[in-house]
Design a protein around this motif. Structure first.
Motif, PDB file in Angstrom:
ATOM      1  N   GLY A   1       0.845  -1.228   0.160  1.00  0.00           N
ATOM      2  CA  GLY A   1       0.010   0.208  -0.093  1.00  0.00           C
ATOM      3  C   GLY A   1       0.880   1.223   0.063  1.00  0.00           C
ATOM      4  O   GLY A   1       2.224   1.220  -0.217  1.00  0.00           O
ATOM      5  N   THR A   2       0.166   2.442   0.329  1.00  0.00           N
ATOM      6  CA  THR A   2       0.985   3.742   0.237  1.00  0.00           C
ATOM      7  C   THR A   2       0.157   4.367   1.440  1.00  0.00           C
ATOM      8  O   THR A   2      -0.749   4.154   1.890  1.00  0.00           O
ATOM      9  N   VAL A   3       1.379   5.427   2.009  1.00  0.00           N
ATOM     10  CA  VAL A   3       1.018   6.363   2.953  1.00  0.00           C
ATOM     11  C   VAL A   3       1.162   7.660   2.273  1.00  0.00           C
ATOM     12  O   VAL A   3       2.617   7.952   2.041  1.00  0.00           O
ATOM     13  N   GLU A   4       0.460   8.525   2.407  1.00  0.00           N
ATOM     14  CA  GLU A   4       0.581   9.828   1.763  1.00  0.00           C
ATOM     15  C   GLU A   4       0.290  11.011   2.866  1.00  0.00           C
ATOM     16  O   GLU A   4      -0.414  11.056   3.544  1.00  0.00           O
ATOM     17  N   SER A   5       1.490  11.799   3.021  1.00  0.00           N
ATOM     18  CA  SER A   5       1.139  12.928   3.846  1.00  0.00           C
ATOM     19  C   SER A   5       1.376  14.118   3.205  1.00  0.00           C
ATOM     20  O   SER A   5       1.381  14.129   1.776  1.00  0.00           O
ATOM     21  N   VAL A   6       1.187  15.483   3.618  1.00  0.00           N
ATOM     22  CA  VAL A   6       0.931  16.354   2.800  1.00  0.00           C
ATOM     23  C   VAL A   6       2.209  16.722   1.900  1.00  0.00           C
ATOM     24  O   VAL A   6       2.231  17.055   0.891  1.00  0.00           O
ATOM     25  N   LYS A   7       3.379  16.475   2.543  1.00  0.00           N
ATOM     26  CA  LYS A   7       4.502  16.589   1.736  1.00  0.00           C
ATOM     27  C   LYS A   7       5.138  15.503   0.715  1.00  0.00           C
ATOM     28  O   LYS A   7       5.842  15.800  -0.010  1.00  0.00           O
ATOM     29  N   THR A   8       4.670  14.198   1.289  1.00  0.00           N
ATOM     30  CA  THR A   8       5.305  13.216   0.206  1.00  0.00           C
ATOM     31  C   THR A   8       4.516  11.978   0.223  1.00  0.00           C
ATOM     32  O   THR A   8       3.534  11.822   1.062  1.00  0.00           O
ATOM     33  N   VAL A   9       4.673  11.005  -0.653  1.00  0.00           N
ATOM     34  CA  VAL A   9       4.147   9.766  -0.717  1.00  0.00           C
ATOM     35  C   VAL A   9       5.128   8.576  -0.649  1.00  0.00           C
ATOM     36  O   VAL A   9       6.201   8.819  -0.957  1.00  0.00           O
TER      37      VAL A   9
ATOM     38  N   ASP B   1     -11.262  11.300  -6.561  1.00  0.00           N
ATOM     39  CA  ASP B   1     -10.860  10.209  -5.905  1.00  0.00           C
ATOM     40  C   ASP B   1      -9.832  10.296  -4.773  1.00  0.00           C
ATOM     41  O   ASP B   1      -9.293  11.654  -4.700  1.00  0.00           O
ATOM     42  N   ARG B   2      -9.541   9.430  -4.180  1.00  0.00           N
ATOM     43  CA  ARG B   2      -8.424   9.423  -3.171  1.00  0.00           C
ATOM     44  C   ARG B   2      -7.156   9.820  -3.650  1.00  0.00           C
ATOM     45  O   ARG B   2      -6.816   9.309  -4.546  1.00  0.00           O
ATOM     46  N   GLY B   3      -6.238  10.324  -2.838  1.00  0.00           N
ATOM     47  CA  GLY B   3      -4.798  10.563  -3.452  1.00  0.00           C
ATOM     48  C   GLY B   3      -4.513  12.068  -3.531  1.00  0.00           C
ATOM     49  O   GLY B   3      -5.253  12.902  -3.266  1.00  0.00           O
ATOM     50  N   ILE B   4      -3.350  12.181  -3.788  1.00  0.00           N
ATOM     51  CA  ILE B   4      -2.847  13.403  -3.973  1.00  0.00           C
ATOM     52  C   ILE B   4      -2.049  13.522  -5.546  1.00  0.00           C
ATOM     53  O   ILE B   4      -1.134  12.815  -5.752  1.00  0.00           O
ATOM     54  N   ALA B   5      -2.458  14.480  -6.261  1.00  0.00           N
ATOM     55  CA  ALA B   5      -1.935  14.697  -7.759  1.00  0.00           C
ATOM     56  C   ALA B   5      -0.712  15.743  -7.308  1.00  0.00           C
ATOM     57  O   ALA B   5      -0.685  16.540  -6.758  1.00  0.00           O
ATOM     58  N   ARG B   6       0.562  15.315  -7.718  1.00  0.00           N
ATOM     59  CA  ARG B   6       1.602  15.866  -7.441  1.00  0.00           C
ATOM     60  C   ARG B   6       2.213  16.375  -8.855  1.00  0.00           C
ATOM     61  O   ARG B   6       2.113  16.072  -9.928  1.00  0.00           O
ATOM     62  N   ALA B   7       3.248  17.401  -8.656  1.00  0.00           N
ATOM     63  CA  ALA B   7       4.058  18.075  -9.541  1.00  0.00           C
ATOM     64  C   ALA B   7       4.525  16.902 -10.684  1.00  0.00           C
ATOM     65  O   ALA B   7       5.106  16.029 -10.252  1.00  0.00           O
ATOM     66  N   SER B   8       4.128  17.163 -11.852  1.00  0.00           N
ATOM     67  CA  SER B   8       4.628  16.429 -13.150  1.00  0.00           C
ATOM     68  C   SER B   8       4.285  15.166 -13.326  1.00  0.00           C
ATOM     69  O   SER B   8       4.127  14.417 -14.319  1.00  0.00           O
ATOM     70  N   HIS B   9       2.796  14.891 -12.601  1.00  0.00           N
ATOM     71  CA  HIS B   9       1.925  13.987 -13.019  1.00  0.00           C
ATOM     72  C   HIS B   9       1.179  14.199 -14.364  1.00  0.00           C
ATOM     73  O   HIS B   9       0.845  15.520 -14.417  1.00  0.00           O
ATOM     74  N   GLU B  10       1.161  13.262 -15.255  1.00  0.00           N
ATOM     75  CA  GLU B  10       0.345  13.584 -16.459  1.00  0.00           C
ATOM     76  C   GLU B  10      -1.069  13.792 -16.357  1.00  0.00           C
ATOM     77  O   GLU B  10      -1.853  13.046 -15.450  1.00  0.00           O
ATOM     78  N   VAL B  11      -1.544  14.692 -17.127  1.00  0.00           N
ATOM     79  CA  VAL B  11      -2.927  15.031 -17.012  1.00  0.00           C
ATOM     80  C   VAL B  11      -3.308  14.293 -18.317  1.00  0.00           C
ATOM     81  O   VAL B  11      -3.003  14.517 -19.552  1.00  0.00           O
ATOM     82  N   LEU B  12      -4.696  13.529 -18.336  1.00  0.00           N
ATOM     83  CA  LEU B  12      -5.213  12.972 -19.634  1.00  0.00           C
ATOM     84  C   LEU B  12      -6.680  13.441 -19.836  1.00  0.00           C
ATOM     85  O   LEU B  12      -7.424  13.611 -18.668  1.00  0.00           O
ATOM     86  N   ALA B  13      -7.181  13.582 -21.161  1.00  0.00           N
ATOM     87  CA  ALA B  13      -8.574  13.719 -21.302  1.00  0.00           C
ATOM     88  C   ALA B  13      -8.753  13.306 -22.808  1.00  0.00           C
ATOM     89  O   ALA B  13      -7.851  13.047 -23.383  1.00  0.00           O
ATOM     90  N   ALA B  14      -9.957  12.485 -22.857  1.00  0.00           N
ATOM     91  CA  ALA B  14     -10.303  11.930 -24.343  1.00  0.00           C
ATOM     92  C   ALA B  14      -9.394  11.005 -24.688  1.00  0.00           C
ATOM     93  O   ALA B  14      -9.090  10.864 -25.792  1.00  0.00           O
ATOM     94  N   GLY B  15      -8.673  10.367 -23.672  1.00  0.00           N
ATOM     95  CA  GLY B  15      -7.979   9.339 -24.092  1.00  0.00           C
ATOM     96  C   GLY B  15      -6.446   9.452 -24.255  1.00  0.00           C
ATOM     97  O   GLY B  15      -5.760   8.742 -24.720  1.00  0.00           O
TER      98      GLY B  15
END
Lengths: 126, 362
Positions: A58-66, B290-304
């Motif tokens: 699994g993963t654990v995610e904090s404000v600053k990092t994952v 959804d759950r999670g955090i999108a972070r800098a440099s993650h790719e953004v997709l639309a229309a495949g």
């Protein structure tokens, strides 16, 4: 100084294991939660899935990092701490109690290759 | 060897965890990012931002130099006033974003990002137009006192009234705890507050005085982690994320700070062309469903297909939502559009929302 209770076993990746018979309760250490900072998400495997020692579960995610979570033991996940979905901060507040993550059924009641509290303390003191 | 600010020796007593931030050993947090964030939104927080760079620009050619080097209009700047501006290359890409204070008739202070000090200095000196440019970064410290209780905390340490300093104005030589400071009603958090510039040697004394003065008001020492979540909720750009040599201020949505009617400045031709033809990419705010955090440099997709990338993302401590900014192809950036973000191989659903994510009640 981070706590590491005597009765638990540890990994180099900062997970802890508490054995109850052949069930291994798993979480991350006080040191790990302190390094991560405020935890906002914990992603856990489904009950019934299998985990493999040394591989991510699994993963654990904090404000600053994952950060990935590494299974200390191999076996089948029999319980997960579903409270962490709404209160992930429990991992910060009570890393060894309310912040436990998963319980894994293993073949022996004495898993191998893990560190004692003392060995883990000296690892994080480096 | 990482560079350290004059306040480095104080970090430990306030419980700091430090990180390498662009070559500087800076506190990422003290008490914790969430606690610090909340202190600034509801009470008051104190940041060491002495890593920022300061250049003094003076002489009869100072105005001409600045008017050419930045995209905003320095001509409107009165003495004691501050001005935010991007600074561009000829191709419209961004060199840096800066704050300019007019201190005297022919004397200005330009505040630049820590990671850009050397680059900016070289850029300034090779385009100086005869202005006298002196790098004051070493001998200058900067503290940021931010949050609704900033006025009451600062007022305890000075006889000069600070409540009436207008937003984006400053006062010079204000005696704060016996230390002469340039006191500016500016900040990078979306809250009311001040930025204080002073002699580096006096910085530890001022930091301790402010922490003591703010005790009743609930002051917390704050690190770069909270600074980042605060500025992101307020949609303030961070150089290297929302602005870069590859991202123009028009693409970053900073058109208000680009005065194309100025006769001449670096990047004008390229930016004018972008303006006339319309930018092809735009910076949008998004919320993750959804759950999670999108972070800098993650790719953004639309229309495949890939339509952009995340420039910044975090869990918003104020809104309790996963938010971020992304630079996307313009046609996918309409309000309400659905986007997908590739978070470590998993596609998470996001929606384009209005920014800023957070705006303080006046």
């Amino acid at each position: 100084m981070s706590q590491a209770p005597e009765n638990l076993l540890y990994t180099k990746e900062h997970e802890w294991v508490r054995m109850e018979g052949t069930t291994a309760y798993i979480g991350i250490t006080d040191f790990a939660q302190s390094e991560l900072g405020d935890i906002v998400f914990v992603e856990l495997p489904d009950v019934g899935s299998s985990v493999q020692a040394g591989e991510t579960f699994g993963t654990v995610e904090s404000v600053k990092t994952v950060s990935d979570l590494y299974a200390p033991v191999s076996g089948k996940v029999v319980k997960i701490n579903s409270e962490l979905a709404d209160t992930p901060e429990k991992v910060n507040e009570q890393p060894y109690e309310g912040g436990w993550m998963i319980a894994v059924e293993i073949e022996s009641d004495h898993p191998e290759g893990l560190l004692s509290a003392k060995e883990y303390q000296s690892l994080i003191a480096e | 060897m990482l560079k350290r600010t004059p306040l480095y020796d104080l970090y430990a007593q306030f419980g700091a965890k430090t990180i390498d931030f662009g070559g500087w050993e800076m506190p990422v947090q003290f008490r914790g990012i969430l606690a610090e964030h909340e202190a600034v939104r509801t009470k008051v927080g104190l940041f060491d931002v002495s890593h920022m760079g300061e250049f003094e620009v003076s002489g009869p050619h100072a105005y001409h130099f600045l008017q050419n080097i930045v995209t905003n209009d320095v001509g409107r700047l009165e003495i004691s006033q501050a001005l935010y501006s991007p600074m561009c290359y000829e191709d419209g890409g961004t060199v840096d974003d800066v704050l300019i204070y007019r201190l005297e008739e022919e004397k200005y202070l330009v505040v630049v990002n820590a990671g850009n000090i050397e680059k900016d200095e070289a850029w300034f000196l090779s385009h100086d137009h005869g202005a006298v440019i002196v790098n004051r970064s070493q001998e200058t410290a900067q503290l940021a006192l931010q949050g609704p209780n900033s006025v009451s905390v600062l007022q305890k340490l000075t006889d000069q009234p600070v409540a009436d300093i207008p937003y984006y104005h400053s006062r010079q030589n204000v005696d704060v705890a016996g230390i002469p400071c340039l006191v500016s009603r500016t900040g990078y958090t979306g809250e009311d507050g001040f930025e204080l510039y002073l002699d580096a040697g006096a910085a530890p004394k001022l930091f301790l005085a402010l922490m003591a003065a703010g005790e009743q008001e609930g002051i917390l020492a704050c690190g770069l982690g909270a600074r980042d979540t605060l500025r992101l909720e307020a949609r303030l750009p961070l150089y290297g994320h929302e602005l870069s040599p590859e991202i123009s201020p028009l693409e970053a949505g900073l058109g208000t700070f680009v005065k194309l009617q100025k006769a001449e400045f670096y990047g004008r031709e390229a930016l004018l062309q972008q303006k006339e033809q319309g930018v092809t990419r735009k910076l949008v705010g998004f919320e993750l469903k959804d759950r999670g955090i999108a972070r800098a440099s993650h790719e953004v997709l639309a229309a495949g297909k890939k339509v952009g990338m995340v420039t910044s993302g975090t869990m918003s401590p104020t809104l309790h939502k996963s938010i971020g900014l992304a630079l996307v192809e313009k046609e996918y950036g309409e309000l309400g559009s659905d986007l997908f973000i590739d978070i470590r191989g998993k596609l998470s659903e996001a929606k384009v929302v209005k920014t800023p994510f957070y705006k303080r009640a006046k």
